[in-house]
Design a protein around this motif. Structure first.
Motif, PDB file in Angstrom:
ATOM      1  N   ALA A   1      84.045 -79.976  33.683  1.00 47.33           N
ATOM      2  CA  ALA A   1      84.633 -80.891  32.708  1.00 47.33           C
ATOM      3  C   ALA A   1      85.772 -80.218  31.946  1.00 47.33           C
ATOM      4  CB  ALA A   1      83.569 -81.395  31.741  1.00 47.33           C
ATOM      5  N   HIS A   2      85.613 -78.957  31.606  1.00 45.48           N
ATOM      6  CA  HIS A   2      86.657 -78.206  30.903  1.00 45.48           C
ATOM      7  C   HIS A   2      87.913 -78.095  31.769  1.00 45.48           C
ATOM      8  CE1 HIS A   2      88.624 -75.058  28.584  1.00 45.48           C
ATOM      9  NE2 HIS A   2      88.682 -74.337  29.687  1.00 45.48           N
ATOM     10  N   ALA A   3      87.739 -77.745  33.035  1.00 47.67           N
ATOM     11  CA  ALA A   3      88.886 -77.558  33.930  1.00 47.67           C
ATOM     12  C   ALA A   3      89.666 -78.856  34.105  1.00 47.67           C
ATOM     13  CB  ALA A   3      88.425 -77.018  35.281  1.00 47.67           C
ATOM     14  N   ILE A   4      88.974 -79.962  34.319  1.00 55.73           N
ATOM     15  CA  ILE A   4      89.685 -81.222  34.525  1.00 55.73           C
ATOM     16  C   ILE A   4      90.284 -81.716  33.214  1.00 55.73           C
ATOM     17  CG2 ILE A   4      87.733 -82.822  34.318  1.00 55.73           C
ATOM     18  CD1 ILE A   4      90.757 -82.977  36.726  1.00 55.73           C
TER      19      ILE A   4
ATOM     20  N   ARG B   1      91.597 -79.856  30.867  1.00 49.12           N
ATOM     21  CA  ARG B   1      92.849 -79.097  30.718  1.00 49.12           C
ATOM     22  C   ARG B   1      93.940 -79.624  31.653  1.00 49.12           C
ATOM     23  NH1 ARG B   1      93.041 -74.177  28.079  1.00 49.12           N
ATOM     24  NH2 ARG B   1      94.608 -73.499  29.567  1.00 49.12           N
ATOM     25  N   SER B   2      93.577 -79.907  32.905  1.00 45.52           N
ATOM     26  CA  SER B   2      94.570 -80.396  33.874  1.00 45.52           C
ATOM     27  C   SER B   2      95.151 -81.743  33.454  1.00 45.52           C
ATOM     28  CB  SER B   2      93.939 -80.517  35.263  1.00 45.52           C
ATOM     29  OG  SER B   2      93.606 -79.254  35.769  1.00 45.52           O
ATOM     30  N   VAL B   3      94.287 -82.657  33.038  1.00 41.56           N
ATOM     31  CA  VAL B   3      94.756 -83.995  32.659  1.00 41.56           C
ATOM     32  C   VAL B   3      95.564 -83.928  31.363  1.00 41.56           C
ATOM     33  CG1 VAL B   3      94.027 -86.323  31.966  1.00 41.56           C
ATOM     34  CG2 VAL B   3      92.962 -85.201  33.945  1.00 41.56           C
ATOM     35  N   LEU B   4      95.123 -83.135  30.390  1.00 37.74           N
ATOM     36  CA  LEU B   4      95.892 -82.996  29.151  1.00 37.74           C
ATOM     37  C   LEU B   4      97.278 -82.425  29.419  1.00 37.74           C
ATOM     38  CD1 LEU B   4      93.169 -81.688  26.700  1.00 37.74           C
ATOM     39  CD2 LEU B   4      94.530 -83.777  26.409  1.00 37.74           C
ATOM     40  N   ALA B   5      97.354 -81.435  30.307  1.00 37.46           N
ATOM     41  CA  ALA B   5      98.651 -80.837  30.625  1.00 37.46           C
ATOM     42  C   ALA B   5      99.576 -81.866  31.266  1.00 37.46           C
ATOM     43  CB  ALA B   5      98.459 -79.629  31.541  1.00 37.46           C
ATOM     44  N   GLU B   6      99.062 -82.631  32.215  1.00 41.60           N
ATOM     45  CA  GLU B   6      99.907 -83.641  32.863  1.00 41.60           C
ATOM     46  C   GLU B   6     100.272 -84.752  31.888  1.00 41.60           C
ATOM     47  OE1 GLU B   6     102.431 -85.078  35.519  1.00 41.60           O
ATOM     48  OE2 GLU B   6     101.385 -83.159  35.684  1.00 41.60           O
TER      49      GLU B   6
ATOM     50  N   VAL C   1      88.739 -88.240  31.684  1.00 43.37           N
ATOM     51  CA  VAL C   1      89.397 -87.594  30.544  1.00 43.37           C
ATOM     52  C   VAL C   1      90.116 -88.616  29.669  1.00 43.37           C
ATOM     53  CG1 VAL C   1      91.156 -85.911  29.828  1.00 43.37           C
ATOM     54  CG2 VAL C   1      89.661 -85.417  31.793  1.00 43.37           C
ATOM     55  N   LEU C   2      90.878 -89.505  30.286  1.00 37.20           N
ATOM     56  CA  LEU C   2      91.675 -90.433  29.483  1.00 37.20           C
ATOM     57  C   LEU C   2      90.831 -91.429  28.704  1.00 37.20           C
ATOM     58  CD1 LEU C   2      94.833 -91.051  31.694  1.00 37.20           C
ATOM     59  CD2 LEU C   2      94.486 -89.416  29.824  1.00 37.20           C
ATOM     60  N   ARG C   3      89.638 -91.761  29.189  1.00 38.91           N
ATOM     61  CA  ARG C   3      88.748 -92.611  28.380  1.00 38.91           C
ATOM     62  C   ARG C   3      88.325 -91.880  27.102  1.00 38.91           C
ATOM     63  NH1 ARG C   3      86.258 -93.430  33.239  1.00 38.91           N
ATOM     64  NH2 ARG C   3      84.281 -92.611  32.488  1.00 38.91           N
TER      65      ARG C   3
ATOM     66  N   VAL D   1      83.850 -85.863  28.233  1.00 42.88           N
ATOM     67  CA  VAL D   1      84.404 -85.898  29.588  1.00 42.88           C
ATOM     68  C   VAL D   1      83.295 -85.633  30.603  1.00 42.88           C
ATOM     69  CG1 VAL D   1      85.986 -84.752  31.190  1.00 42.88           C
ATOM     70  CG2 VAL D   1      86.743 -85.292  28.853  1.00 42.88           C
ATOM     71  N   LYS D   2      82.420 -84.683  30.307  1.00 39.57           N
ATOM     72  CA  LYS D   2      81.299 -84.355  31.207  1.00 39.57           C
ATOM     73  C   LYS D   2      80.414 -85.581  31.415  1.00 39.57           C
ATOM     74  CE  LYS D   2      77.553 -81.010  31.845  1.00 39.57           C
ATOM     75  NZ  LYS D   2      76.351 -81.808  31.816  1.00 39.57           N
ATOM     76  N   ARG D   3      80.122 -86.294  30.330  1.00 40.12           N
ATOM     77  CA  ARG D   3      79.301 -87.512  30.431  1.00 40.12           C
ATOM     78  C   ARG D   3      80.059 -88.618  31.174  1.00 40.12           C
ATOM     79  NH1 ARG D   3      78.035 -85.985  25.275  1.00 40.12           N
ATOM     80  NH2 ARG D   3      79.482 -87.458  24.340  1.00 40.12           N
ATOM     81  N   ASN D   4      81.335 -88.825  30.819  1.00 43.30           N
ATOM     82  CA  ASN D   4      82.131 -89.874  31.470  1.00 43.30           C
ATOM     83  C   ASN D   4      82.203 -89.663  32.975  1.00 43.30           C
ATOM     84  OD1 ASN D   4      82.747 -91.003  28.978  1.00 43.30           O
ATOM     85  ND2 ASN D   4      84.835 -90.207  28.909  1.00 43.30           N
TER      86      ASN D   4
END
Length: 147
Positions: free
Chosen positions: A35-38, A40-45, A107-109, A23-26
């Motif tokens: 990258a960790h915070a986003i 978690r947010s995207v996985l939760a949604e 994240v989704l990629r 995710v950090k690279r993407n």
């Protein structure tokens, strides 16, 4: 209905740290913390949007920490469109729609790689329009009924 991660989990090809690194690279994030915070947010949604067998199978393929974040969410009664998903991420993270779109795709990629092509196809068939591009896939139009 709360879906828990089954005890007989498939092992993810990635660790949670490796997923966050992807995710950090993407997303070209400056820090792992971002990258960790986003992630978690995207996985939760995403956990609020996906139901049924696809939900269970994706949870089994995710690294443990990601699977917990994803599967601990109560699914929404009606899935959001891709644009609605981005709006939810913007509201959750306090960012603009443009930043939320970037974050979501980052994240989704990575999730698409973990899911693999067959599960990703089933996820996209289940979700409303607008998700394919978020997962880094071509958005195919669905045939319209003749008027």
């Amino acid at each position: 209905m709360l879906t828990t991660v089954p005890a007989t989990r498939s092992h993810s090809p990635l660790s949670y740290d490796e997923l966050v690194d992807q995710v950090k690279r993407n997303g070209l994030y400056a820090t792992r913390a971002q990258a960790h915070a986003i992630t978690r947010s995207v996985l939760a949604e995403l956990g609020r949007q996906v139901t049924g067998d696809e939900r269970v199978e994706l949870a089994q393929r995710l690294p443990d920490e990601a699977a917990h974040e994803f599967a601990s969410q109560i699914p929404a009664t009606r899935a959001s469109t891709g644009f609605g998903f981005v709006q939810q991420i913007a509201a959750r993270t306090g960012t603009s729609l443009g930043a939320a779109r970037w974050d979501t795709g980052s994240v989704l990629r990575a999730i698409a790689r973990v899911a693999g092509p067959d599960l990703l196809d089933r996820l996209l068939a289940q979700l409303p329009d607008g998700y394919a591009l978020l997962f880094g896939q071509a958005q195919l139009t669905r045939p319209r009924a003749a008027a």
